[in-house]
Design a protein around this motif. Structure first.
Motif, PDB file in Angstrom:
ATOM      1  N   GLY A 294      -3.657  -7.631 -17.120  1.00 17.61           N
ATOM      2  CA  GLY A 294      -4.249  -8.626 -17.572  1.00 17.61           C
ATOM      3  C   GLY A 294      -5.527  -8.773 -17.210  1.00 17.61           C
ATOM      4  N   LEU A 295      -6.111  -8.691 -16.052  1.00 23.26           N
ATOM      5  CA  LEU A 295      -7.192  -8.792 -15.526  1.00 23.26           C
ATOM      6  C   LEU A 295      -7.511  -7.581 -14.228  1.00 23.26           C
ATOM      7  CD1 LEU A 295     -10.228  -9.803 -14.728  1.00 23.26           C
ATOM      8  CD2 LEU A 295      -9.092 -11.294 -13.097  1.00 23.26           C
ATOM      9  N   SER A 296      -8.250  -6.800 -14.536  1.00 23.55           N
ATOM     10  CA  SER A 296      -8.751  -5.840 -13.474  1.00 23.55           C
ATOM     11  C   SER A 296     -10.152  -5.979 -12.812  1.00 23.55           C
ATOM     12  CB  SER A 296      -8.920  -4.483 -13.811  1.00 23.55           C
ATOM     13  OG  SER A 296      -7.421  -3.900 -14.176  1.00 23.55           O
ATOM     14  N   VAL A 297     -10.355  -6.480 -11.476  1.00 22.90           N
ATOM     15  CA  VAL A 297     -11.512  -6.352 -10.704  1.00 22.90           C
ATOM     16  C   VAL A 297     -11.795  -5.355  -9.529  1.00 22.90           C
ATOM     17  CG1 VAL A 297     -12.719  -7.891  -9.285  1.00 22.90           C
ATOM     18  CG2 VAL A 297     -11.226  -8.800 -10.853  1.00 22.90           C
ATOM     19  N   ILE A 298     -12.559  -4.430 -10.157  1.00 23.61           N
ATOM     20  CA  ILE A 298     -12.895  -3.166  -9.570  1.00 23.61           C
ATOM     21  C   ILE A 298     -14.154  -3.437  -8.370  1.00 23.61           C
ATOM     22  CG2 ILE A 298     -13.046  -0.814  -9.711  1.00 23.61           C
ATOM     23  CD1 ILE A 298     -12.026  -0.949 -12.483  1.00 23.61           C
ATOM     24  N   GLU A 299     -15.207  -2.824  -8.737  1.00 30.43           N
ATOM     25  CA  GLU A 299     -16.438  -3.153  -7.921  1.00 30.43           C
ATOM     26  C   GLU A 299     -17.128  -4.428  -8.342  1.00 30.43           C
ATOM     27  OE1 GLU A 299     -14.900   0.442  -7.714  1.00 30.43           O
ATOM     28  OE2 GLU A 299     -16.332   0.068  -9.287  1.00 30.43           O
ATOM     29  N   ALA A 300     -17.023  -5.279  -7.654  1.00 29.87           N
ATOM     30  CA  ALA A 300     -17.823  -6.678  -7.988  1.00 29.87           C
ATOM     31  C   ALA A 300     -17.803  -7.450  -6.930  1.00 29.87           C
ATOM     32  CB  ALA A 300     -16.851  -7.438  -9.059  1.00 29.87           C
ATOM     33  N   GLU A 301     -18.646  -8.669  -6.885  1.00 28.29           N
ATOM     34  CA  GLU A 301     -18.656  -9.539  -5.934  1.00 28.29           C
ATOM     35  C   GLU A 301     -18.985 -10.887  -6.726  1.00 28.29           C
ATOM     36  OE1 GLU A 301     -22.035  -9.023  -3.298  1.00 28.29           O
ATOM     37  OE2 GLU A 301     -23.529  -9.299  -4.985  1.00 28.29           O
ATOM     38  N   ASP A 302     -18.455 -12.178  -6.026  1.00 28.94           N
ATOM     39  CA  ASP A 302     -18.963 -13.354  -6.493  1.00 28.94           C
ATOM     40  C   ASP A 302     -18.147 -13.501  -7.954  1.00 28.94           C
ATOM     41  OD1 ASP A 302     -20.200 -14.392  -4.217  1.00 28.94           O
ATOM     42  OD2 ASP A 302     -22.138 -13.422  -4.909  1.00 28.94           O
TER      43      ASP A 302
ATOM     44  N   ASP B 158      -6.993  -3.191 -20.415  1.00 26.02           N
ATOM     45  CA  ASP B 158      -6.950  -4.528 -19.871  1.00 26.02           C
ATOM     46  C   ASP B 158      -7.332  -5.462 -20.977  1.00 26.02           C
ATOM     47  OD1 ASP B 158      -6.329  -3.257 -17.343  1.00 26.02           O
ATOM     48  OD2 ASP B 158      -8.550  -3.091 -16.748  1.00 26.02           O
ATOM     49  N   GLY B 159      -6.654  -6.722 -20.321  1.00 33.71           N
ATOM     50  CA  GLY B 159      -7.306  -7.908 -21.397  1.00 33.71           C
ATOM     51  C   GLY B 159      -8.791  -8.143 -20.959  1.00 33.71           C
ATOM     52  N   VAL B 160      -9.122  -8.083 -19.439  1.00 32.17           N
ATOM     53  CA  VAL B 160     -10.553  -8.311 -18.986  1.00 32.17           C
ATOM     54  C   VAL B 160     -10.616  -7.308 -17.901  1.00 32.17           C
ATOM     55  CG1 VAL B 160     -12.516  -9.568 -18.164  1.00 32.17           C
ATOM     56  CG2 VAL B 160     -10.594 -10.725 -19.648  1.00 32.17           C
ATOM     57  N   CYS B 161     -11.822  -6.587 -17.910  1.00 30.30           N
ATOM     58  CA  CYS B 161     -12.002  -5.533 -16.982  1.00 30.30           C
ATOM     59  C   CYS B 161     -13.341  -5.775 -16.100  1.00 30.30           C
ATOM     60  CB  CYS B 161     -11.899  -4.064 -17.322  1.00 30.30           C
ATOM     61  SG  CYS B 161     -12.244  -2.652 -15.926  1.00 30.30           S
ATOM     62  N   VAL B 162     -13.584  -6.149 -15.130  1.00 30.09           N
ATOM     63  CA  VAL B 162     -14.845  -6.159 -14.365  1.00 30.09           C
ATOM     64  C   VAL B 162     -15.123  -5.298 -13.129  1.00 30.09           C
ATOM     65  CG1 VAL B 162     -16.147  -8.080 -13.015  1.00 30.09           C
ATOM     66  CG2 VAL B 162     -14.457  -8.992 -14.541  1.00 30.09           C
ATOM     67  N   GLY B 163     -16.298  -4.522 -13.446  1.00 29.01           N
ATOM     68  CA  GLY B 163     -16.459  -3.531 -12.322  1.00 29.01           C
ATOM     69  C   GLY B 163     -17.777  -3.020 -12.316  1.00 29.01           C
ATOM     70  N   GLY B 164     -18.275  -1.813 -12.201  1.00 32.83           N
ATOM     71  CA  GLY B 164     -19.571  -1.454 -11.777  1.00 32.83           C
ATOM     72  C   GLY B 164     -19.864  -0.002 -12.692  1.00 32.83           C
ATOM     73  N   ASN B 165     -20.895   0.535 -12.383  1.00 30.37           N
ATOM     74  CA  ASN B 165     -21.273   1.799 -12.737  1.00 30.37           C
ATOM     75  C   ASN B 165     -20.755   3.128 -12.112  1.00 30.37           C
ATOM     76  OD1 ASN B 165     -22.432   1.220 -15.437  1.00 30.37           O
ATOM     77  ND2 ASN B 165     -24.370   0.897 -14.710  1.00 30.37           N
ATOM     78  N   GLY B 166     -20.261   2.770 -10.889  1.00 31.82           N
ATOM     79  CA  GLY B 166     -19.981   3.899  -9.903  1.00 31.82           C
ATOM     80  C   GLY B 166     -20.850   3.993  -8.610  1.00 31.82           C
TER      81      GLY B 166
END
Length: 362
Positions: free
Chosen positions: A146-154, A115-123
């Motif tokens: 280009g952008l992945s948003v996985i586990e995230a908020e705000d 990804d260009g940018v990946c936003v997520g969590g630790n599982g």
């Protein structure tokens, strides 16, 4: 290291810096590791990644930290053209995982293996990213999204361009796709997702176990867009609002490119479609609580012989205030059994705290 030594501000003067992803972070490798409270200032500087064979790595790694800022005019050039491995999809430009209060602006990210940018969590939903703002980010020729948003908020994504993503699926400009729990309060504003390999925008609740909300304002797409507001878990319901959407279906489109589905709620306001193909464009299916207000269709009558709109098993779809130029855009089926919840409200529900890490994460 600089933050640990009491130097929170790190300045990169103008120039090209060749960097290697040699620092291990669990199963990931990083070229630059950012610490809590750190401000990286790039004075029109370029980070050029040297070739590697890793499946999992990042040029800039923001993991388990808070209060981070990346600014000033950054260019990241990944190793897509020189990568020595043949597998993997997680060689990211910027990786943001289980981090909070992160602000990244004015960055160009090119030729990444993932990804260009990946936003997520630790599982787990107890360890997600929150309070992330991305402004004026431009991606080009990234491999997965280009952008992945996985586990995230705000998460706020503003004034960005995600373009020419291809090589390995999903190949979207922006992909909001949690592997567990949800992605909640995600905002896209003034975002263009053009010329990507598979699609412009994907918002899917297929793996969600909790409710989530997504708002989009003034977006532009020109290839397949998928919005699935429900998944296999009954609690995983999305509430999606899109206010201002310009979509072009290109001449070579073989299938309808706006694919909208689910039992959650979807409200689209001011949708403008340009159809340059001989196929239909808008395809709601198995849909409930879907409303489109202010639809303008520009059809090319020379090629758009089938009309623009199609519907399958969508007894709860309403389309209002339609304007057409060229071929007729509408079917009476859209007016049958229309149902809609008038207000867009934040879904309620508690967050799960444990779940195994799924594949395809950051």
């Amino acid at each position: 290291a600089s933050a640990a030594q009491g130097v929170p501000d790190v300045i990169f003067p103008k120039g090209t810096y060749k960097v290697s992803a040699n620092t291990a972070d669990s199963n990931f490798y990083a070229a630059l590791t950012v610490h809590s409270g750190q401000n990286l200032i790039f004075d029109s500087a370029t980070l050029q990644l040297t070739a590697n064979a890793y499946d999992y790595y990042a040029v800039i790694n923001i993991h388990n930290v808070s209060n981070v800022r990346i600014s000033g005019g950054l260019t990241i050039i990944g190793d897509r053209e020189s990568h020595t491995g043949t597998t993997g999809e997680s060689g990211h430009g910027i990786r943001i995982v289980n981090s909070s209060n992160v602000y990244v602006h004015d960055a160009s990210i090119q030729y990444t293996w993932g990804d260009g940018v990946c936003v997520g969590g630790n599982g787990t939903m107890a360890e997600i990213s929150s309070g992330v703002t991305l402004e004026r980010i431009r991606t080009y020729k990234c491999s997965r999204n280009g952008l992945s948003v996985i586990e995230a908020e705000d998460v706020v994504v503003r004034d960005c361009d995600f373009t020419y993503t291809d090589r390995v699926d999903p190949q979207y400009g922006v992909d909001i796709e949690p592997n567990l729990g949800t992605a909640d309060h995600i905002t896209l504003e003034n975002v263009r997702m053009l010329n990507n390999g598979v699609g412009g925008l994907c918002i899917t609740a297929r793996k969600c176990t909790q409710a989530g909300t997504v708002q989009c304002r003034n977006i532009e797409t020109d290839s397949k867009c998928t919005i699935y507001t429900t998944g296999t878990n009954a609690a995983g319901v999305y509430n999606v609002v899109v206010d201002g959407w310009r979509h072009t279906q290109k001449a070579d489109a073989a299938i309808p490119t706006l694919r909208l589905s689910g039992k959650g709620s979807l409200w689209v306001k001011q949708l403008r479609i340009t159809n340059r193909s001989a196929n239909k464009v808008l395809y709601p299916f198995d849909a409930k609580d879907m409303r489109i207000d202010g639809l303008t269709v520009e059809d090319d009558p020379a090629v758009s012989t089938k009309g623009t709109l199609a519907v399958e098993a969508a007894s709860s779809v309403a389309i209002r205030s339609r304007t057409a130029a060229g071929a007729s855009p509408a079917s009476a089926a859209f007016e049958t059994g229309a149902r809609w919840r008038a207000a867009w409200t934040r879904p309620s529900g508690s967050r799960a705290t444990t779940s195994p890490l799924a594949s395809g994460s950051c």
